[in-house]
Design a protein around this motif. Structure first.
Motif, PDB file in Angstrom:
ATOM      1  N   VAL A 226      46.645  34.122  38.453  1.00  0.00           N
ATOM      2  CA  VAL A 226      45.847  34.399  37.261  1.00  0.00           C
ATOM      3  C   VAL A 226      46.772  34.446  36.050  1.00  0.00           C
ATOM      4  CG1 VAL A 226      44.224  35.981  36.171  1.00  0.00           C
ATOM      5  CG2 VAL A 226      44.181  35.688  38.649  1.00  0.00           C
ATOM      6  N   ASN A 227      46.963  33.280  35.433  1.00  0.00           N
ATOM      7  CA  ASN A 227      47.823  33.220  34.252  1.00  0.00           C
ATOM      8  C   ASN A 227      47.150  32.480  33.098  1.00  0.00           C
ATOM      9  OD1 ASN A 227      50.426  33.798  33.048  1.00  0.00           O
ATOM     10  ND2 ASN A 227      50.848  31.610  33.140  1.00  0.00           N
ATOM     11  N   ASP A 228      45.911  32.053  33.314  1.00  0.00           N
ATOM     12  CA  ASP A 228      45.168  31.391  32.253  1.00  0.00           C
ATOM     13  C   ASP A 228      43.676  31.532  32.549  1.00  0.00           C
ATOM     14  OD1 ASP A 228      44.544  29.446  34.224  1.00  0.00           O
ATOM     15  OD2 ASP A 228      46.275  28.249  33.654  1.00  0.00           O
ATOM     16  N   LEU A 229      42.870  31.116  31.615  1.00  0.00           N
ATOM     17  CA  LEU A 229      41.425  31.291  31.742  1.00  0.00           C
ATOM     18  C   LEU A 229      40.863  30.508  32.924  1.00  0.00           C
ATOM     19  CD1 LEU A 229      38.866  32.535  30.574  1.00  0.00           C
ATOM     20  CD2 LEU A 229      38.682  30.560  29.036  1.00  0.00           C
ATOM     21  N   ALA A 230      41.389  29.322  33.167  1.00  0.00           N
ATOM     22  CA  ALA A 230      40.880  28.500  34.269  1.00  0.00           C
ATOM     23  C   ALA A 230      41.124  29.178  35.614  1.00  0.00           C
ATOM     24  CB  ALA A 230      41.531  27.119  34.238  1.00  0.00           C
ATOM     25  N   GLY A 231      42.344  29.692  35.820  1.00  0.00           N
ATOM     26  CA  GLY A 231      42.656  30.375  37.068  1.00  0.00           C
ATOM     27  C   GLY A 231      41.837  31.632  37.262  1.00  0.00           C
ATOM     28  N   TRP A 232      41.671  32.398  36.188  1.00  0.00           N
ATOM     29  CA  TRP A 232      40.886  33.627  36.278  1.00  0.00           C
ATOM     30  C   TRP A 232      39.415  33.310  36.551  1.00  0.00           C
ATOM     31  CZ3 TRP A 232      36.726  35.513  33.518  1.00  0.00           C
ATOM     32  CH2 TRP A 232      36.388  36.852  33.750  1.00  0.00           C
ATOM     33  N   SER A 233      38.906  32.252  35.962  1.00  0.00           N
ATOM     34  CA  SER A 233      37.494  31.910  36.123  1.00  0.00           C
ATOM     35  C   SER A 233      37.154  31.608  37.572  1.00  0.00           C
ATOM     36  CB  SER A 233      37.133  30.714  35.240  1.00  0.00           C
ATOM     37  OG  SER A 233      37.322  31.014  33.873  1.00  0.00           O
ATOM     38  N   GLY A 234      38.057  30.916  38.282  1.00  0.00           N
ATOM     39  CA  GLY A 234      37.809  30.613  39.678  1.00  0.00           C
ATOM     40  C   GLY A 234      37.746  31.865  40.535  1.00  0.00           C
ATOM     41  N   LEU A 235      38.680  32.784  40.310  1.00  0.00           N
ATOM     42  CA  LEU A 235      38.682  34.043  41.053  1.00  0.00           C
ATOM     43  C   LEU A 235      37.468  34.890  40.688  1.00  0.00           C
ATOM     44  CD1 LEU A 235      40.006  36.152  42.882  1.00  0.00           C
ATOM     45  CD2 LEU A 235      41.385  36.880  40.926  1.00  0.00           C
ATOM     46  N   GLN A 236      37.096  34.898  39.414  1.00  0.00           N
ATOM     47  CA  GLN A 236      35.962  35.694  38.969  1.00  0.00           C
ATOM     48  C   GLN A 236      34.675  35.254  39.645  1.00  0.00           C
ATOM     49  OE1 GLN A 236      33.460  34.444  36.617  1.00  0.00           O
ATOM     50  NE2 GLN A 236      32.532  36.345  35.916  1.00  0.00           N
ATOM     51  N   ARG A 237      34.519  33.954  39.830  1.00  0.00           N
ATOM     52  CA  ARG A 237      33.319  33.444  40.506  1.00  0.00           C
ATOM     53  C   ARG A 237      33.238  33.961  41.936  1.00  0.00           C
ATOM     54  NH1 ARG A 237      34.468  28.691  37.488  1.00  0.00           N
ATOM     55  NH2 ARG A 237      35.694  27.837  39.231  1.00  0.00           N
ATOM     56  N   ARG A 238      34.378  34.051  42.620  1.00  0.00           N
ATOM     57  CA  ARG A 238      34.383  34.540  43.993  1.00  0.00           C
ATOM     58  C   ARG A 238      34.095  36.042  44.044  1.00  0.00           C
ATOM     59  NH1 ARG A 238      36.983  31.098  47.680  1.00  0.00           N
ATOM     60  NH2 ARG A 238      36.524  32.704  49.222  1.00  0.00           N
ATOM     61  N   LEU A 239      34.651  36.793  43.114  1.00  0.00           N
ATOM     62  CA  LEU A 239      34.488  38.243  43.144  1.00  0.00           C
ATOM     63  C   LEU A 239      33.109  38.676  42.651  1.00  0.00           C
ATOM     64  CD1 LEU A 239      38.007  39.472  41.950  1.00  0.00           C
ATOM     65  CD2 LEU A 239      37.161  39.127  44.276  1.00  0.00           C
ATOM     66  N   LYS A 240      32.390  37.786  41.965  1.00  0.00           N
ATOM     67  CA  LYS A 240      31.029  38.113  41.527  1.00  0.00           C
ATOM     68  C   LYS A 240      30.050  38.138  42.696  1.00  0.00           C
ATOM     69  CE  LYS A 240      28.940  36.440  38.009  1.00  0.00           C
ATOM     70  NZ  LYS A 240      28.367  35.507  37.015  1.00  0.00           N
ATOM     71  N   GLU A 241      30.443  37.562  43.816  1.00  0.00           N
ATOM     72  CA  GLU A 241      29.531  37.459  44.952  1.00  0.00           C
ATOM     73  C   GLU A 241      29.275  38.801  45.634  1.00  0.00           C
ATOM     74  OE1 GLU A 241      31.280  34.560  47.461  1.00  0.00           O
ATOM     75  OE2 GLU A 241      31.091  32.910  46.017  1.00  0.00           O
ATOM     76  N   GLY A 242      30.129  39.795  45.352  1.00  0.00           N
ATOM     77  CA  GLY A 242      29.957  41.112  45.959  1.00  0.00           C
ATOM     78  C   GLY A 242      31.307  41.756  46.217  1.00  0.00           C
TER      79      GLY A 242
END
Length: 282
Positions: free
Chosen positions: A96-112
């Motif tokens: 997680v060092n830029d918006l693109a990397g964070w966005s991918g992780l955020q999508r996974r963590l939104k699942e629960g």
């Protein structure tokens, strides 16, 4: 002014990536200004999704994936990328060092709620651990040192931070070195440490530090020492008409990876490029 960037070029405040999850900020909310609007406002030519592939100092030419560009002066602001040793496979570990990397992780963590292991208890790792925990995830924070932020804080302060993590439900595993990471058929990740312990989780985040990509600098025969070497007064590199600022630079062998000095660095370079009298950086 022509701005060449490998990303979309949208403007966002990078420190917010470490606190955005618990505040329920989607990627769209983190963007403060689109690349198109920013370029129009600043009256610059933006070349987004464009990679710099080489510098020819003798011709004052930057080679890109969209063709060569001539420059009077060139400023390198390429940043740094997360370190990823062989023990941490890229396909199993988030960076997680830029918006693109964070966005991918955020999508996974939104699942629960997820079990998340963060490797590296520096400033970014500690901030993410608290943010993920507040967002409802089960967090384990690992580091080679005995306490979190051991390289930045006195022992007593590190111990208090450790106690604070425990109070928040964050497990801190100090003096822990990862030997290998493997994935299972059902998507679970398994971490095995050098001392034989085993941890299972849903997501792994690598936050063990940054390194500067040297390809551009070395290809142009610029001095490089843990970063692009710049003059401490002018931020000029060893190449004529080439400057650098931000995470990618090195002064006296020390990388300069802090956000606060960026505006001052930009001002120093602007004065140098325009031939105006200004203060030296250091």
């Amino acid at each position: 002014i022509t701005l060449v960037t490998a990303c979309a070029g949208d403007r966002y405040h990078k420190p917010e990536l470490s606190i955005a999850l618990s505040r329920r900020l989607d990627p769209e909310k983190l963007v403060r200004e689109s690349a198109e609007k920013a370029a129009k406002r600043l009256r610059v030519k933006l070349m987004a999704e464009t990679f710099a592939i080489g510098i020819v100092p003798g011709l004052q030419q930057l080679r890109t994936t969209r063709g060569p560009l001539r420059y009077t002066d060139l400023v390198l602001a390429q940043g740094a990328k997360p370190i990823l040793p062989p023990s941490l496979p890229a396909n199993l570990c988030w960076r997680v060092n830029d918006l693109a990397g964070w966005s991918g992780l955020q999508r996974r963590l939104k699942e629960g709620p997820r079990r998340v292991i963060i490797i590296g208890a520096g400033m970014v790792g500690c901030e993410m651990a608290e943010d993920f925990s507040r967002a409802g995830h089960c967090v384990t924070l690992m580091d080679l040192s005995h306490e979190p932020l051991a390289g930045l804080l006195p022992l007593r302060a590190s111990e208090r931070l450790h106690a604070s993590f425990e109070a928040q439900g964050i497990l801190f595993s100090g003096q822990t070195q990862v030997r290998e990471v493997t994935g299972t058929a059902n998507g679970i990740k398994r971490i095995v440490t050098v001392d034989g312990r085993s941890f299972e989780c849903d997501e792994i985040v690598a936050a063990i530090g940054l390194t500067t990509e040297s390809r551009l600098a070395r290809g142009a025969f610029l001095n490089f020492d843990r970063g692009i070497v710049v003059d401490s007064r002018t931020l000029r590199t060893s190449g004529d008409h080439i400057y650098a600022l931000g995470d990618c630079i090195s002064i006296d062998g020390a990388p300069c990876r802090f956000i606060e000095p960026l505006a001052r660095q930009a001002s120093v370079i602007a004065h140098e490029v325009l031939g105006l009298q200004g203060e030296s950086y250091i």
